[in-house]
Scaffold this active site. Structure first.
Site, PDB file in Angstrom:
ATOM      1  N   GLY A  17      48.520   2.880 -26.990  1.00 46.63           N
ATOM      2  CA  GLY A  17      48.924   4.297 -26.578  1.00 46.63           C
ATOM      3  C   GLY A  17      48.106   4.484 -25.266  1.00 46.63           C
ATOM      4  N   GLY A  18      48.166   5.730 -24.780  1.00 46.40           N
ATOM      5  CA  GLY A  18      47.551   5.856 -23.424  1.00 46.40           C
ATOM      6  C   GLY A  18      46.205   5.404 -23.328  1.00 46.40           C
ATOM      7  N   GLY A  20      44.624   3.051 -25.023  1.00 46.40           N
ATOM      8  CA  GLY A  20      44.210   1.633 -25.657  1.00 46.40           C
ATOM      9  C   GLY A  20      45.106   1.004 -26.600  1.00 46.40           C
ATOM     10  N   VAL A  22      45.684  -1.251 -30.440  1.00 49.18           N
ATOM     11  CA  VAL A  22      44.864  -1.418 -31.663  1.00 49.18           C
ATOM     12  C   VAL A  22      45.679  -2.633 -32.334  1.00 49.18           C
ATOM     13  CG1 VAL A  22      44.295  -0.399 -33.851  1.00 49.18           C
ATOM     14  CG2 VAL A  22      44.564   1.086 -31.868  1.00 49.18           C
ATOM     15  N   LYS A  37      40.223  -1.314 -31.671  1.00 52.12           N
ATOM     16  CA  LYS A  37      40.968  -0.826 -30.737  1.00 52.12           C
ATOM     17  C   LYS A  37      40.189  -1.057 -29.359  1.00 52.12           C
ATOM     18  CE  LYS A  37      42.346   3.566 -28.855  1.00 52.12           C
ATOM     19  NZ  LYS A  37      42.632   5.135 -29.092  1.00 52.12           N
ATOM     20  N   ASP A 127      43.204  15.330 -29.910  1.00 47.74           N
ATOM     21  CA  ASP A 127      44.651  14.587 -30.145  1.00 47.74           C
ATOM     22  C   ASP A 127      45.099  14.569 -31.384  1.00 47.74           C
ATOM     23  OD1 ASP A 127      46.691  13.430 -28.806  1.00 47.74           O
ATOM     24  OD2 ASP A 127      45.672  11.468 -28.663  1.00 47.74           O
TER      25      ASP A 127
END
Length: 220
Positions: A17-18, A20, A22, A37, A127
């Site tokens: 994702g933006g 990082g 995982v 992560k 989020d």
């Protein structure tokens, strides 16, 4: 296999994702699977802030929050070691349409109760979305990814019009999470998020016109 913190061996990627990426790893001593992560594009102060917020959340010991184990640095990159939820994410269930309306309402009640506990402690997730809601092996629903908690961040399709300003009032308003949970509920029931791909201005206009798919839902 690559070793992380001299304790974990890499198994496979889980997502990106933006903030990082995982990956799944195995703890060498216990043989336990964990999710690690790796945070991207964060400076030292941001990393310390993220650790502080996650450590606060971890003290809740709530079964509906993904367990945080510890963190470490390698090459100035921050890695967060967390519980691995093998049941996948809410997004995965949406992709296969593998849920009932009754399950959706039970999930929403559980998540709302969990958010209430988090908000009482002064933490705002910022989020909430199907990607950050996961399931354990036994089906327990959990909120994941507190890496942007109390930050000026979020995912546009789940952000309220007020949240786009990111002034002091909107940034500290727990209704940011409540709104995002509402959008998630609408998406689960209607199979559509009406804000995907829209600009900030288009999202605000859509709210003003109340142009949502919920009117077609039975019993709405």
């Amino acid at each position: 296999m690559s070793l992380y913190d001299k304790k974990y061996s890499y198994v496979k990627d889980l997502g990106r994702g933006g903030y990082g990426k995982v990956f799944l790893a195995r703890e060498r001593v216990s043989n336990r699977l964990v999710a690690i992560k790796q945070l991207l594009n964060t400076n030292k102060q941001e990393q310390e802030d993220i650790i502080h917020e996650i450590e606060i959340v971890s003290k809740f010991e709530n079964q509906n929050i993904v367990t945080y184990y510890h963190h470490f640095w390698e090459d100035e990159k921050l890695f967060l070691v967390m519980e691995y939820c093998s049941g996948g994410s809410l997004r995965d269930k949406m992709a296969t349409n593998s849920y009932t309306t009754t399950e959706v309402m039970e999930w929403m009640q559980t998540l709302a109760s969990c958010l209430r506990i988090i908000h009482k402690k002064g933490i705002i997730h910022h989020d909430i979305k199907p990607d950050n809601i996961v399931f354990s092996q036994n089906g327990t629903i959990k909120i994941a990814d507190f890496g942007v908690a109390n930050k000026n961040s979020g995912t546009r399709a789940y952000m309220s019009p007020e949240a786009f300003s990111w002034d002091v009032n909107s940034r500290n308003d727990p209704r940011i999470d409540i709104y995002a949970l509402g959008v998630t509920l609408m998406e689960l029931l209607s199979k559509k998020n009406p804000f995907f791909g829209l600009s900030r201005e288009e999202i605000i206009e859509k709210h003003q016109s109340a142009d949502f798919p919920i009117l077609q839902l039975p019993n709405w």
